[in-house]
Design a protein around this motif. Sequence first.
Motif, mmCIF file in Angstrom:
data_model
loop_
_atom_site.group_PDB
_atom_site.id
_atom_site.type_symbol
_atom_site.label_atom_id
_atom_site.label_comp_id
_atom_site.label_asym_id
_atom_site.label_seq_id
_atom_site.Cartn_x
_atom_site.Cartn_y
_atom_site.Cartn_z
ATOM 1 N N GLN A 23 0.845 -1.189 0.000
ATOM 2 C CA GLN A 23 0.000 0.000 0.000
ATOM 3 C C GLN A 23 0.885 1.245 0.000
ATOM 4 O O GLN A 23 1.773 1.366 0.843
ATOM 5 C CB GLN A 23 -0.891 -0.045 1.254
ATOM 6 N N PRO A 24 0.691 2.174 -0.951
ATOM 7 C CA PRO A 24 1.517 3.387 -0.925
ATOM 8 C C PRO A 24 1.283 4.172 0.370
ATOM 9 O O PRO A 24 0.214 4.109 0.964
ATOM 10 C CB PRO A 24 1.004 4.184 -2.119
ATOM 11 N N LYS A 25 2.295 4.928 0.773
ATOM 12 C CA LYS A 25 2.171 5.778 1.966
ATOM 13 C C LYS A 25 1.267 6.967 1.628
ATOM 14 O O LYS A 25 1.219 7.386 0.469
ATOM 15 C CB LYS A 25 3.543 6.310 2.367
ATOM 16 N N PRO A 26 0.617 7.567 2.651
ATOM 17 C CA PRO A 26 -0.260 8.719 2.390
ATOM 18 C C PRO A 26 0.443 9.815 1.591
ATOM 19 O O PRO A 26 -0.142 10.387 0.664
ATOM 20 C CB PRO A 26 -0.629 9.202 3.783
ATOM 21 N N GLU A 27 1.718 10.100 1.914
ATOM 22 C CA GLU A 27 2.407 11.190 1.200
ATOM 23 C C GLU A 27 2.641 10.837 -0.274
ATOM 24 O O GLU A 27 2.770 11.725 -1.114
ATOM 25 C CB GLU A 27 3.712 11.597 1.900
ATOM 26 N N ASN A 28 2.682 9.529 -0.578
ATOM 27 C CA ASN A 28 2.853 9.145 -1.987
ATOM 28 C C ASN A 28 1.575 9.364 -2.799
ATOM 29 O O ASN A 28 1.639 9.634 -3.995
ATOM 30 C CB ASN A 28 3.320 7.693 -2.097
ATOM 31 N N PHE A 29 0.431 9.233 -2.141
ATOM 32 C CA PHE A 29 -0.827 9.554 -2.829
ATOM 33 C C PHE A 29 -0.855 11.051 -3.164
ATOM 34 O O PHE A 29 -1.273 11.448 -4.246
ATOM 35 C CB PHE A 29 -2.038 9.194 -1.960
ATOM 36 N N VAL A 30 -0.411 11.866 -2.195
ATOM 37 C CA VAL A 30 -0.379 13.320 -2.426
ATOM 38 C C VAL A 30 0.564 13.633 -3.584
ATOM 39 O O VAL A 30 0.248 14.422 -4.481
ATOM 40 C CB VAL A 30 0.032 14.073 -1.135
ATOM 41 N N LYS A 31 1.728 12.963 -3.583
ATOM 42 C CA LYS A 31 2.703 13.172 -4.652
ATOM 43 C C LYS A 31 2.117 12.751 -6.002
ATOM 44 O O LYS A 31 2.323 13.415 -7.016
ATOM 45 C CB LYS A 31 3.946 12.321 -4.360
ATOM 46 N N ARG A 33 -1.058 12.709 -7.040
ATOM 47 C CA ARG A 33 -2.054 13.642 -7.606
ATOM 48 C C ARG A 33 -1.413 14.984 -7.955
ATOM 49 O O ARG A 33 -1.747 15.596 -8.981
ATOM 50 C CB ARG A 33 -3.244 13.805 -6.661
ATOM 51 N N GLN A 34 -0.471 15.439 -7.096
ATOM 52 C CA GLN A 34 0.176 16.733 -7.393
ATOM 53 C C GLN A 34 1.017 16.624 -8.661
ATOM 54 O O GLN A 34 1.063 17.569 -9.459
ATOM 55 C CB GLN A 34 1.037 17.185 -6.215
ATOM 56 N N TRP A 77 -7.150 11.367 -10.016
ATOM 57 C CA TRP A 77 -8.249 11.000 -9.102
ATOM 58 C C TRP A 77 -7.884 9.873 -8.149
ATOM 59 O O TRP A 77 -8.319 9.856 -7.001
ATOM 60 C CB TRP A 77 -9.515 10.680 -9.903
ATOM 61 N N GLU A 78 -7.067 8.910 -8.602
ATOM 62 C CA GLU A 78 -6.721 7.801 -7.706
ATOM 63 C C GLU A 78 -5.806 8.265 -6.564
ATOM 64 O O GLU A 78 -5.640 7.544 -5.586
ATOM 65 C CB GLU A 78 -6.093 6.650 -8.485
ATOM 66 N N THR A 90 -0.261 19.451 0.987
ATOM 67 C CA THR A 90 -1.430 19.371 0.107
ATOM 68 C C THR A 90 -2.326 20.598 0.215
ATOM 69 O O THR A 90 -2.466 21.191 1.279
ATOM 70 C CB THR A 90 -2.274 18.111 0.396
ATOM 71 N N LYS A 91 -2.905 20.957 -0.923
ATOM 72 C CA LYS A 91 -3.885 22.042 -0.949
ATOM 73 C C LYS A 91 -5.297 21.486 -1.099
ATOM 74 O O LYS A 91 -6.249 22.230 -1.358
ATOM 75 C CB LYS A 91 -3.565 22.996 -2.102
ATOM 76 N N ALA A 92 -5.427 20.180 -0.992
ATOM 77 C CA ALA A 92 -6.741 19.551 -1.122
ATOM 78 C C ALA A 92 -7.624 19.926 0.067
ATOM 79 O O ALA A 92 -7.198 19.825 1.215
ATOM 80 C CB ALA A 92 -6.587 18.041 -1.199
ATOM 81 N N LEU A 93 -8.841 20.363 -0.212
ATOM 82 C CA LEU A 93 -9.779 20.729 0.859
ATOM 83 C C LEU A 93 -10.598 19.507 1.281
ATOM 84 O O LEU A 93 -10.875 18.623 0.454
ATOM 85 C CB LEU A 93 -10.722 21.832 0.374
#
Length: 150
Positions: A23-31, A33-34, A77-78, A90-93
């Motif tokens: 499972q990717p780390k949370p910061e990798n999901f942010v990376k 999408r950014q 989106w993923e 992250t700037k995601a609201l």
Amino acid sequence: MKTLTKIAIAAAAVSITATAMAQPKPENFVKQRQSALALIGWYFGPMGAVAKGEQPFNKDDAVRRTSNLVALSKMPWEGFVAGTDNVGNTKALPAIWTNAAKFKDAGTKMEVEIAKLAQLANAGDADGFKKQFGVVGGTCKACHDDFRKQ
Ligand code: HEC
């Protein structure tokens, strides 16, 4: 010896599978999408000069950029998995997750309008392309207004 080799290969295969399934780390999901959104900006932004009439329409460039955008428009989106609204820079609201249907809809709109922009580029329709550039830009803005920190 043969058996040992087989075991070694089997063990290697298991560890490769384990890595692929991790499972990717949370910061990798942010990376993820950014990165996708940064590339969308990279390929989309410079075409603004064409839309404004500051640069001539160049079909090859428009086709290259929009074909990349068609692929990229499906990617961010993923990266927006739940629990990543407060990770890193992250700037995601939070509205992305509390109003998920609206967010998904905003993403689909961008994909649809980018596909149209690519069709116009492929057809070499400079006037249609310039108009559609503004429509796509509107889909970016609509989502940023509601779902991205300013
Ligand atoms: C469905 C919502 C949505 C749409 C549509 C959308 N964006 Fe975004 N965009 C976001 C969100 C949310 C972020 C912040 C992501 C983060 O920081 O985790 C973002 C961030 C960005 C970034 C900064 C990326 C980085 O380096 O961190 C750029 C550039 C960008 N968007 C460009 C665009 C362009 C250009 C379009 C239209 C062609 C577009 N976006 C359409 C939601 C959207």
